[in-house]
Design an enzyme around this catalytic site. Sequence first.
Site, PDB file in Angstrom:
ATOM      1  N   ASP A  87       0.848  -1.200   0.000  1.00  0.00           N
ATOM      2  CA  ASP A  87       0.000   0.000   0.000  1.00  0.00           C
ATOM      3  C   ASP A  87       0.883   1.249   0.000  1.00  0.00           C
ATOM      4  O   ASP A  87       1.733   1.405   0.889  1.00  0.00           O
ATOM      5  CB  ASP A  87      -0.897  -0.011   1.237  1.00  0.00           C
TER       6      ASP A  87
ATOM      7  N   SER B 225      -2.240  -0.600   5.222  1.00  0.00           N
ATOM      8  CA  SER B 225      -2.348  -1.977   5.720  1.00  0.00           C
ATOM      9  C   SER B 225      -1.506  -2.202   6.968  1.00  0.00           C
ATOM     10  O   SER B 225      -1.562  -3.281   7.558  1.00  0.00           O
ATOM     11  CB  SER B 225      -1.927  -2.963   4.628  1.00  0.00           C
TER      12      SER B 225
ATOM     13  N   CYS C  98       5.473  -5.134 -11.008  1.00  0.00           N
ATOM     14  CA  CYS C  98       6.453  -5.454  -9.962  1.00  0.00           C
ATOM     15  C   CYS C  98       6.098  -6.790  -9.289  1.00  0.00           C
ATOM     16  O   CYS C  98       5.010  -6.932  -8.729  1.00  0.00           O
ATOM     17  CB  CYS C  98       6.452  -4.321  -8.936  1.00  0.00           C
TER      18      CYS C  98
ATOM     19  N   GLY D  69      -4.223  -7.098  -1.932  1.00  0.00           N
ATOM     20  CA  GLY D  69      -4.511  -5.695  -2.192  1.00  0.00           C
ATOM     21  C   GLY D  69      -4.652  -5.416  -3.677  1.00  0.00           C
ATOM     22  O   GLY D  69      -5.534  -4.664  -4.101  1.00  0.00           O
ATOM     23  N   HIS D  70      -3.794  -6.055  -4.458  1.00  0.00           N
ATOM     24  CA  HIS D  70      -3.735  -5.789  -5.907  1.00  0.00           C
ATOM     25  C   HIS D  70      -5.056  -6.151  -6.589  1.00  0.00           C
ATOM     26  O   HIS D  70      -5.636  -5.337  -7.302  1.00  0.00           O
ATOM     27  CB  HIS D  70      -2.583  -6.605  -6.479  1.00  0.00           C
TER      28      HIS D  70
ATOM     29  N   TYR E 117      -3.246  -3.672 -12.663  1.00  0.00           N
ATOM     30  CA  TYR E 117      -3.010  -3.622 -14.107  1.00  0.00           C
ATOM     31  C   TYR E 117      -1.525  -3.788 -14.399  1.00  0.00           C
ATOM     32  O   TYR E 117      -0.664  -3.533 -13.556  1.00  0.00           O
ATOM     33  CB  TYR E 117      -3.491  -2.288 -14.705  1.00  0.00           C
TER      34      TYR E 117
ATOM     35  N   TYR F  39      -3.056   3.139  -6.408  1.00  0.00           N
ATOM     36  CA  TYR F  39      -2.009   4.128  -6.179  1.00  0.00           C
ATOM     37  C   TYR F  39      -2.479   5.012  -5.033  1.00  0.00           C
ATOM     38  O   TYR F  39      -2.694   6.216  -5.185  1.00  0.00           O
ATOM     39  CB  TYR F  39      -1.715   4.938  -7.446  1.00  0.00           C
TER      40      TYR F  39
HETATM   41  P1  FDA Z   1      -1.216  -4.351   1.150  1.00  0.00           P
HETATM   42  O1  FDA Z   1      -1.083  -5.629   1.895  1.00  0.00           O
HETATM   43  O2  FDA Z   1      -0.514  -3.160   1.686  1.00  0.00           O
HETATM   44  O3  FDA Z   1      -2.751  -4.048   0.924  1.00  0.00           O
HETATM   45  C1  FDA Z   1      -3.221  -2.924   0.192  1.00  0.00           C
HETATM   46  C2  FDA Z   1      -4.674  -2.629   0.593  1.00  0.00           C
HETATM   47  O4  FDA Z   1      -5.485  -3.781   0.372  1.00  0.00           O
HETATM   48  C3  FDA Z   1      -4.821  -2.303   2.073  1.00  0.00           C
HETATM   49  O5  FDA Z   1      -5.926  -1.440   2.236  1.00  0.00           O
HETATM   50  C4  FDA Z   1      -5.152  -3.650   2.675  1.00  0.00           C
HETATM   51  O6  FDA Z   1      -5.818  -3.574   3.933  1.00  0.00           O
HETATM   52  C5  FDA Z   1      -6.020  -4.273   1.598  1.00  0.00           C
HETATM   53  N1  FDA Z   1      -5.889  -5.736   1.589  1.00  0.00           N
HETATM   54  C6  FDA Z   1      -4.738  -6.434   1.429  1.00  0.00           C
HETATM   55  N2  FDA Z   1      -5.001  -7.735   1.450  1.00  0.00           N
HETATM   56  C7  FDA Z   1      -6.327  -7.879   1.638  1.00  0.00           C
HETATM   57  C8  FDA Z   1      -7.176  -9.017   1.761  1.00  0.00           C
HETATM   58  N3  FDA Z   1      -6.692 -10.249   1.693  1.00  0.00           N
HETATM   59  N4  FDA Z   1      -8.502  -8.816   1.994  1.00  0.00           N
HETATM   60  C9  FDA Z   1      -8.992  -7.554   2.077  1.00  0.00           C
HETATM   61  N5  FDA Z   1      -8.241  -6.445   1.954  1.00  0.00           N
HETATM   62  C10 FDA Z   1      -6.905  -6.607   1.735  1.00  0.00           C
HETATM   63  N6  FDA Z   1      -0.354  -1.597  -9.057  1.00  0.00           N
HETATM   64  C11 FDA Z   1      -0.739  -1.929 -10.313  1.00  0.00           C
HETATM   65  O7  FDA Z   1      -1.928  -1.977 -10.599  1.00  0.00           O
HETATM   66  N7  FDA Z   1       0.211  -2.228 -11.246  1.00  0.00           N
HETATM   67  C12 FDA Z   1       1.536  -2.230 -10.978  1.00  0.00           C
HETATM   68  O8  FDA Z   1       2.356  -2.503 -11.860  1.00  0.00           O
HETATM   69  C13 FDA Z   1       1.947  -1.896  -9.651  1.00  0.00           C
HETATM   70  N8  FDA Z   1       3.271  -1.869  -9.314  1.00  0.00           N
HETATM   71  C14 FDA Z   1       3.635  -1.581  -8.022  1.00  0.00           C
HETATM   72  C15 FDA Z   1       4.986  -1.599  -7.658  1.00  0.00           C
HETATM   73  C16 FDA Z   1       5.365  -1.305  -6.353  1.00  0.00           C
HETATM   74  C17 FDA Z   1       6.828  -1.345  -5.991  1.00  0.00           C
HETATM   75  C18 FDA Z   1       4.388  -0.972  -5.387  1.00  0.00           C
HETATM   76  C19 FDA Z   1       4.787  -0.630  -3.982  1.00  0.00           C
HETATM   77  C20 FDA Z   1       3.042  -0.963  -5.738  1.00  0.00           C
HETATM   78  C21 FDA Z   1       2.658  -1.251  -7.048  1.00  0.00           C
HETATM   79  N9  FDA Z   1       1.317  -1.252  -7.428  1.00  0.00           N
HETATM   80  C22 FDA Z   1       0.959  -1.587  -8.710  1.00  0.00           C
HETATM   81  C23 FDA Z   1       0.279  -0.899  -6.463  1.00  0.00           C
HETATM   82  C24 FDA Z   1      -0.332  -2.153  -5.845  1.00  0.00           C
HETATM   83  O9  FDA Z   1      -1.243  -2.738  -6.752  1.00  0.00           O
HETATM   84  C25 FDA Z   1      -1.097  -1.778  -4.563  1.00  0.00           C
HETATM   85  O10 FDA Z   1      -0.223  -1.175  -3.652  1.00  0.00           O
HETATM   86  C26 FDA Z   1      -1.775  -3.014  -3.964  1.00  0.00           C
HETATM   87  O11 FDA Z   1      -2.842  -2.614  -3.147  1.00  0.00           O
HETATM   88  C27 FDA Z   1      -0.780  -3.810  -3.165  1.00  0.00           C
HETATM   89  O12 FDA Z   1      -1.359  -4.952  -2.634  1.00  0.00           O
HETATM   90  P2  FDA Z   1      -0.622  -5.655  -1.401  1.00  0.00           P
HETATM   91  O13 FDA Z   1      -1.421  -6.825  -1.007  1.00  0.00           O
HETATM   92  O14 FDA Z   1       0.817  -5.835  -1.717  1.00  0.00           O
HETATM   93  O15 FDA Z   1      -0.665  -4.483  -0.337  1.00  0.00           O
END
Ligand code: FDA
Length: 427
Positions: free
Chosen positions: A11, A16, A72, A79-80, A86, A369
Amino acid sequence: MQIKIRSGGHDYDGLSYLSDVPFVIIDLNNLRSITVDVQNETAWIQSGATIGEVYYNVAAKSRTLGFPAGVCPTVGVGGHFSGGGYGTLLRSYGLAADQVIDARIVNVDGKVLDKDSMGEDLFWAIRGGSGASFGVVLSWKVKLVPVPPTVTVFTIAKTLQQGATELVHKWQDLAYNLPKELFIRVIFDVVNANDNGDKTVQAAFNSIYLGSVENLVSLMNARFPELGLESKDCTEMSWVQSTLYFNGFPVNGPLEILLDRTQAKRFYKAKSDYVKVPIPTVGLEGIWKRLLEEDQPVVIFSPYGGKMSEISESATPFPHREGNLYKIQYLAYWEGLEETEKQLSWIRKLYRYMAPFVSKNPRQAYLNYRDVDIGQSKNGTATYLQGKVWGGKYFKNNYDSLVHVKTKVDPENFFRNEQSIPSVANA
Ligand code: FDA
């Protein structure tokens, strides 16, 4: 206490795992099995998996199946997928969330529900509407997508002195109208213009084509001859190798690099915008001027159109579909904590400058984002109208439907964060 749900921890504003009120984290990090069913072209993926693990596991079973998610590899699925998701297959197949055909979620009563038992509206909400407002998504069933055995990639970089402004100006509505198999994004950064230490802006046209070099070069010669693409600029490879290419990894190196879950640690702030009308040359020159004030700025223009224009704005909560020529991502990076204020001020100034050139009423933003500058509420206790400040930007008219689902499935607002969807049960 606030419940924070974390999968990959990417995030952008740390929602998170950060808060100014007491909270507990439900961390799905270890819940990351991936089961690929090649015959039915589907996969079950647990939320704690990374998208790199998804690409690796799909490629291990088939060279002609892929999945349209982010660039990435360390990004977490939870979260994604729940925020859209995308990457380079966006114009061919849309978002990761568009491929979700079933899911398992723990609701506010602690029950594990699937698509049938959660009902259509909750299933709609978690595919782009921020899962964390509704429950803990444990796993996702997705459709995999066909990719050719060989794809073609290229990157051509041009500085301002080499005509970048004219090329970018043309690219703006060209990239949107190209065949959906061709994705050309533009990455801007600041480089040395000469040996005297003068700086310039460089635009790198970074592309994947789901086809051969020969077809790509003839398509580019017909549609974008100014870029001067030749066969020698292009490389053919498998689709999974292209996921390495877009990350700057050696494409002939081991695919196991996609399994590395180590997230780069650095200071950064990001923001997003959508462009519906090409920015005039003078407007682009204003961006270059501001990039040149900065040490490590990165701006990325990602083209829409293709499949993204074929999906209606309300099919999922993600509303940024037809008519959005491209999305902008602005990024500022810095090295030490003491630089934070200066860098935040720079990126906010750039964002203000962009207002006349981008979507308005609302000024749209991409949920994944995450940007708390566009509005937030302490401890996730926003009213309907307060939530609309950011919810309208992330979801446009879908915000009202998300509030409706939230009010139905979590009336007491148990699942909340600084930008969650409010319940209006007690309003
Ligand atoms: P994280 O765990 O931080 O969760 C993000 C959000 O989702 C929080 O609000 C969290 O509470 C919620 N969440 C997570 N898991 C959940 C679950 N199981 N159930 C309910 N809620 C949940 N995006 C994109 O579209 N294309 C790209 O190419 C990229 N590239 C990229 C590179 C880098 C280096 C970063 C830091 C970020 C991206 N992103 C991206 C953005 C990415 O899609 C976004 O940050 C996502 O929410 C990350 O998901 P995570 O589970 O890793 O994050």
